[in-house]
Design an enzyme around this catalytic site. Structure first.
Site, PDB file in Angstrom:
ATOM      1  N   GLY A 193       0.825  -1.191   0.000  1.00 43.46           N
ATOM      2  CA  GLY A 193       0.000   0.000   0.000  1.00 43.46           C
ATOM      3  C   GLY A 193       0.865   1.248   0.000  1.00 43.46           C
ATOM      4  CB  CYS A 194       0.106   4.733  -0.975  1.00 46.50           C
ATOM      5  SG  CYS A 194      -1.577   4.829  -0.311  1.00 46.50           S
ATOM      6  CE1 TYR A 195      -1.309   8.090   4.387  1.00 47.70           C
ATOM      7  CE2 TYR A 195      -3.135   6.574   4.008  1.00 47.70           C
ATOM      8  CZ  TYR A 195      -2.664   7.871   4.166  1.00 47.70           C
ATOM      9  OH  TYR A 195      -3.531   8.937   4.097  1.00 47.70           O
TER      10      TYR A 195
END
Length: 390
Positions: A193-195
């Site tokens: 994921g991005c985070y």
């Protein structure tokens, strides 16, 4: 641009010597060098036929944008059930110049002439679809469906049983700079994921080196609106988002167990963090501000040196010069992650700032890095987009 012309301007840190690296304007710049020939691949004539499942979403369109400059990957198939029968230009007008197949429903897709797929489908829908794909396909999944190794943890955080537990055992987590060797031999990669990408890249080397305490990590993270996807939602309307900022997923954001899984692996013991994400009024970009307590006797210079040592030969993770603050403007549209570390006013604590483009390094760019690795190509192919500014 021809393959020859493209190859002549590729930046490939794997094939450039360290003396070819220079620093300019407080970031790491790479001298141009050509890609070495003779790379072994699993397909004839270095042509890889790629399918994009879920091409009508933001990550799907970003994959297509990046593939437009890839010398060996070509889009052979695109699916979008609700847009089946349409040209991609009718869904994304910015792709009108590309010669691409029309969108089709997944049930009508013929994978016999496809070598690899990017799966850009919503969370919770991907497991069944991937389970039914032909075994010859190499797969990079951009959903969260195969990121958590513990299927019971998946059910806890995503509210439904895992539908492909046997396939989960095969999946390799795709944080490229950390798990490169495992990814090379994978058939199925769970793209981070991005985070988690923006948080793990700076923290993993520091935890592995025992330079920070793992008991008191606080992450204050902010993302552009594209991180919430393309579906129509009231909270994503212009009037709801503009001129303001709001927290969401407080104490229960689904990226928390993914982040903790990676940090736990680095530490060799359970790591739990305080993580609060925020939505801010910009289309793309992400900043994670991370507050950590240094181990006894550790100085801020030790953290900086460890990050410098960990990423000095990495093309896409850039440690800025001392005192330079990373900005989301500096990575927009690119696959770079810019990081830096600062002394806190509280003795013994440090502040780490990490920025990425949530749709590129936080999703489709990292996915392309991973498929490059799987197929035996230099991982930077198709990713030589400089940040867009202003």
């Amino acid at each position: 641009m021809s393959v020859v012309a493209f190859s002549s301007i590729c930046f490939n840190s794997a094939h450039c010597s360290n003396k070819d690296l220079i620093k300019q304007h407080n970031v790491k710049s790479h001298i141009k060098c050509s890609i070495k020939s003779g790379i072994t691949t699993t397909t004839s004539q270095n042509n890889v036929r790629v399918g994009v499942l879920g091409a009508s979403g933001y990550t799907g369109s970003e994959i297509i944008r990046l593939l437009a400059n890839h010398p060996h990957f070509g889009v052979a198939l695109m699916t979008a059930d609700r847009k089946a029968g349409q040209a991609i230009s009718s869904v994304f007008p910015h792709l009108v110049t590309q010669d691409l197949p029309d969108l089709i429903a997944i049930k009508d897709a013929d994978f016999s002439d496809v070598d690899a797929v990017f799966c850009c489908l919503p969370h919770g829908t991907t497991q069944e679809i991937i389970k039914g794909l032909p075994e010859h396909l190499k797969i990079v999944d951009l959903s969260a469906d195969f990121r958590l190794r513990d299927v019971s943890e998946y059910e806890e955080w995503y509210g439904q049983p895992h539908r492909a537990p046997d396939l989960q055992k095969e999946a390799i987590y795709g944080l490229t700079e950390v798990l490169r060797e495992e990814i090379k031999n994978a058939r199925l990669v769970a793209n981070p994921g991005c985070y988690p990408t923006s948080i793990q890249l700076p923290l993993v080397p520091l935890i592995k080196a025992n330079l920070i305490q793992t008991s008191n990590i606080i992450v204050d993270a902010k993302s552009g609106v594209s991180g919430a996807g393309r579906s129509a939602k009231e909270n994503l309307l212009f009037t709801e988002v503009t001129e303001g900022m709001n927290s969401y997923g407080v104490t229960r954001h689904r990226h928390a167990p993914e982040i903790e899984q990676g940090l736990t692996d680095a530490a060799g013991s359970k790591v739990t963090i305080s993580f609060t994400p925020h939505l801010i009024p910009m289309s793309r970009g992400m900043q994670s501000t991370i507050y950590v307590e240094m181990a006894p006797g550790v100085r801020i210079e030790d953290l900086y040196h460890q990050l410098q040592q960990s990423y000095e030969n990495e093309e896409f993770v850039v440690l800025l010069e001392n005192g330079v603050i990373p900005r989301t403007h500096s990575v927009k549209g690119s696959n770079y992650c810019l990081i830096n570390v600062f002394p806190d006013r509280i003795p013994g604590r440090a502040i780490i700032i990490s920025v990425i483009d949530n749709l590129v390094k936080g999703a489709s760019g990292q996915a392309l890095q991973n498929l490059n690795l799987i197929m035996g190509f230099p991982e930077n192919l198709g990713l030589h987009y400089l940040p867009l500014f202003p």
